[in-house]
Design an enzyme around this catalytic site. Structure first.
Site, PDB file in Angstrom:
ATOM      1  N   SER A 144       0.865  -1.182   0.000  1.00 45.44           N
ATOM      2  CA  SER A 144       0.000   0.000   0.000  1.00 45.44           C
ATOM      3  C   SER A 144       0.900   1.231   0.000  1.00 45.44           C
ATOM      4  CB  SER A 144      -0.837  -0.005   1.280  1.00 45.44           C
ATOM      5  OG  SER A 144      -1.498   1.233   1.465  1.00 45.44           O
ATOM      6  N   TYR A 157      -2.755  -1.059  10.384  1.00 45.44           N
ATOM      7  CA  TYR A 157      -2.594  -1.204   8.927  1.00 45.44           C
ATOM      8  C   TYR A 157      -1.239  -0.667   8.473  1.00 45.44           C
ATOM      9  CZ  TYR A 157      -4.136  -1.070   3.997  1.00 45.44           C
ATOM     10  OH  TYR A 157      -4.268  -1.259   2.641  1.00 45.44           O
TER      11      TYR A 157
HETATM   12  P1  NAD Z   1     -11.396  -6.426  -0.604  1.00 43.88           P
HETATM   13  O1  NAD Z   1     -12.135  -6.290   0.678  1.00 43.88           O
HETATM   14  O2  NAD Z   1     -12.114  -6.219  -1.895  1.00 43.88           O
HETATM   15  O3  NAD Z   1     -10.694  -7.859  -0.666  1.00 43.88           O
HETATM   16  C1  NAD Z   1     -10.103  -8.463   0.454  1.00 43.88           C
HETATM   17  C2  NAD Z   1      -9.979  -9.941   0.194  1.00 43.88           C
HETATM   18  O4  NAD Z   1      -9.372 -10.568   1.335  1.00 43.88           O
HETATM   19  C3  NAD Z   1     -11.325 -10.636  -0.003  1.00 43.88           C
HETATM   20  O5  NAD Z   1     -11.195 -11.638  -0.984  1.00 43.88           O
HETATM   21  C4  NAD Z   1     -11.586 -11.262   1.367  1.00 43.88           C
HETATM   22  O6  NAD Z   1     -12.457 -12.378   1.337  1.00 43.88           O
HETATM   23  C5  NAD Z   1     -10.183 -11.659   1.730  1.00 43.88           C
HETATM   24  N1  NAD Z   1     -10.000 -11.928   3.150  1.00 43.88           N
HETATM   25  C6  NAD Z   1     -10.379 -11.161   4.213  1.00 43.88           C
HETATM   26  N2  NAD Z   1     -10.049 -11.784   5.362  1.00 43.88           N
HETATM   27  C7  NAD Z   1      -9.456 -12.955   5.009  1.00 43.88           C
HETATM   28  C8  NAD Z   1      -8.899 -14.029   5.743  1.00 43.88           C
HETATM   29  N3  NAD Z   1      -8.864 -14.037   7.092  1.00 43.88           N
HETATM   30  N4  NAD Z   1      -8.382 -15.079   5.062  1.00 43.88           N
HETATM   31  C9  NAD Z   1      -8.413 -15.092   3.705  1.00 43.88           C
HETATM   32  N5  NAD Z   1      -8.923 -14.095   2.963  1.00 43.88           N
HETATM   33  C10 NAD Z   1      -9.440 -13.045   3.621  1.00 43.88           C
HETATM   34  O7  NAD Z   1     -10.179  -5.420  -0.476  1.00 43.88           O
HETATM   35  P2  NAD Z   1      -9.063  -4.889  -1.509  1.00 43.88           P
HETATM   36  O8  NAD Z   1      -9.156  -3.419  -1.482  1.00 43.88           O
HETATM   37  O9  NAD Z   1      -9.104  -5.600  -2.797  1.00 43.88           O
HETATM   38  O10 NAD Z   1      -7.761  -5.285  -0.680  1.00 43.88           O
HETATM   39  C11 NAD Z   1      -6.817  -6.233  -1.119  1.00 43.88           C
HETATM   40  C12 NAD Z   1      -5.447  -5.826  -0.634  1.00 43.88           C
HETATM   41  O11 NAD Z   1      -5.123  -4.556  -1.213  1.00 43.88           O
HETATM   42  C13 NAD Z   1      -5.334  -5.633   0.887  1.00 43.88           C
HETATM   43  O12 NAD Z   1      -4.105  -6.172   1.341  1.00 43.88           O
HETATM   44  C14 NAD Z   1      -5.342  -4.130   1.035  1.00 43.88           C
HETATM   45  O13 NAD Z   1      -4.681  -3.724   2.198  1.00 43.88           O
HETATM   46  C15 NAD Z   1      -4.614  -3.713  -0.204  1.00 43.88           C
HETATM   47  N6  NAD Z   1      -4.812  -2.322  -0.600  1.00 43.88           N
HETATM   48  C16 NAD Z   1      -6.049  -1.853  -0.914  1.00 43.88           C
HETATM   49  C17 NAD Z   1      -6.184  -0.529  -1.277  1.00 43.88           C
HETATM   50  C18 NAD Z   1      -7.513   0.051  -1.634  1.00 43.88           C
HETATM   51  O14 NAD Z   1      -7.609   1.294  -1.713  1.00 43.88           O
HETATM   52  N7  NAD Z   1      -8.540  -0.738  -1.854  1.00 43.88           N
HETATM   53  C19 NAD Z   1      -5.067   0.320  -1.325  1.00 43.88           C
HETATM   54  C20 NAD Z   1      -3.826  -0.203  -1.001  1.00 43.88           C
HETATM   55  C21 NAD Z   1      -3.707  -1.519  -0.647  1.00 43.88           C
END
Ligand code: NAD
Length: 262
Positions: A144, A157
Site C-alpha cells: 500500500s 494497517y
Molecule cells: P477487498 O475487501 O475487496 O478484498 C479483500 C480480500 O481478502 C477478499 O477476498 C476477502 O475475502 C479476503 N480476506 C479477508 N479476510 C481474510 C482471511 N482471514 N483469510 C483469507 N482471505 C481473507 O479489499 P481490496 O481493497 O481488494 O484489498 C486487497 C489488498 O489490497 C489488501 O491487502 C489491502 O490492504 C490492499 N490495498 C487496498 C487498497 C484500496 O484502496 N482498496 C489500497 C492499497 C492496498
C-alpha cells in the site's frame, strides 16, 4: 500464448477487489489459478468456473483463513496436489480498521497484524524452497502507499504494511540468485469493498459526511483526484511476472496518482 502458460498463480484474498482482478489477469496470461478468500459460496464458484471457461485454465478455490497457519499449510498442500508447484505467490489478503490509537480495539490490531503481515510469512516460508529449486518464482505483495507513508487512525494497517515492505526486501535478497524476485505493489486508494467499508469509521473518527470523506480524505491524498482501478493494479502485477521485470527485485511499486511524491 500468455507469459504464464503452464505456470500456477496463488492469490490470497482473491474473491474480491484487487486480488480477484489479479487472479483474472494471471489466468488471462495462461496460469492455473488458486483463488482464496471469503464470501458467498455460489458467487465464488461462479467466479472460479467463469475463470476456467473464459481463459481455458484450471482454477481451484481454497477457503483457508489466512490468519490460521494450519489452514495456510492446507491451502499450499491443496495447490501442490492440484498443480504440482506454485510459480507466482501473490500475498494480497488484507483488512482495514480506522480508529485513534487510544480507542483502537486490541482484537483489530491482532487481526490486522495476523492477516496483513504474518500470513505472508506463512505462505512464503512454504513455497520459497520449491521456487528456488525451480529456478523461477515471483513473490508479489499487495502492500500500500501505507507501506511508505502514514495516515492517522490506521496504526495496525500502517505498521503491517511497513512490515510487508521489510519482508519484501529480505525475500528479494534471499531469492536473488535463484531466479526468484520479490516486489511490493503500493496502491493509493482503489475503489473496492475495503475502501467502501472504512468510510463510516472515517466519518466517525473525523466527524465528516460521506462526501467529505471521499473528497477531503480519500481523493485529497491522491494528486490525480482519481481512484486507482483494480485493472491497473493487475496490469502492474502481470508486468512484474514478465521476463522484462527479472531485474526488478525488492522494489516498492507506487501506483497512487502521486500520493507519496508529496
Ligand atoms: P477487498 O475487501 O475487496 O478484498 C479483500 C480480500 O481478502 C477478499 O477476498 C476477502 O475475502 C479476503 N480476506 C479477508 N479476510 C481474510 C482471511 N482471514 N483469510 C483469507 N482471505 C481473507 O479489499 P481490496 O481493497 O481488494 O484489498 C486487497 C489488498 O489490497 C489488501 O491487502 C489491502 O490492504 C490492499 N490495498 C487496498 C487498497 C484500496 O484502496 N482498496 C489500497 C492499497 C492496498
Amino acid at each position: 500464448m500468455g507469459i504464464l502458460d503452464g505456470k500456477t498463480a496463488l492469490v490470497t484474498g482473491s474473491t474480491s477487489g484487487i486480488g480477484l482482478a489479479c487472479a483474472r489477469a494471471y489466468a488471462k496470461e495462461g496460469a492455473n489459478i488458486v483463488i482464496n478468500g471469503f464470501g458467498d459460496k455460489d458467487a465464488i464458484e461462479a467466479e472460479r468456473a467463469g475463470i476456467e471457461k473464459e481463459f481455458g485454465v484450471k482454477a481451484i478455490y481454497s477457503g483457508a483463513d489466512m490468519t490460521k497457519p494450519d489452514q495456510i499449510a492446507d491451502m499450499i498442500e491443496q495447490a501442490r496436489k492440484a498443480f504440482g508447484k506454485i510459480d507466482v505467490l501473490h500475498n494480497n489478503a488484507g483488512v482495514q480498521h480506522v480508529d485513534p490509537i487510544e480507542d483502537f480495539p486490541i482484537d483489530k490490531w491482532d487481526l490486522i497484524i495476523a492477516l496483513n503481515l504474518t500470513s505472508s510469512f506463512h505462505t512464503t516460508r512454504l513455497v520459497m524452497k520449491q521456487m528456488k529449486e525451480a529456478g523461477w518464482g515471483r513473490l508479489i505483495f499487495t502492500a500500500s502507499a501505507h507501506a511508505l507513508v502514514a495516515s492517522p487512525y490506521k496504526a495496525a494497517y500502517v505498521a503491517a504494511k511497513h512490515g510487508i515492505a521489510g519482508l519484501t526486501k529480505v525475500l528479494a535478497l534471499e531469492g536473488a540468485e535463484h531466479g526468484v524476485t520479490a516486489n511490493a505493489i503500493c496502491p493509493g486508494y482503489v475503489w473496492t469493498p475495503l475502501v467502501e467499508k472504512q468510510i463510516p469509521d472515517t466519518m466517525k473518527a473525523r466527524h465528516m459526511t460521506k462526501d467529505e470523506v471521499i473528497e477531503e480524505v480519500i481523493l485529497e491524498a491522491q494528486p490525480t483526484k482519481k481512484f486507482v482501478t483494480v485493472e491497473q493494479v493487475a496490469a502492474l502485477a502481470v508486468y512484474l511476472c514478465s521476463d522484462a521485470a527479472e531485474n526488478i527485485n525488492g522494489s516498492m511499486q507506487q501506483i497512487d496518482g502521486g500520493w507519496v511524491a508529496q
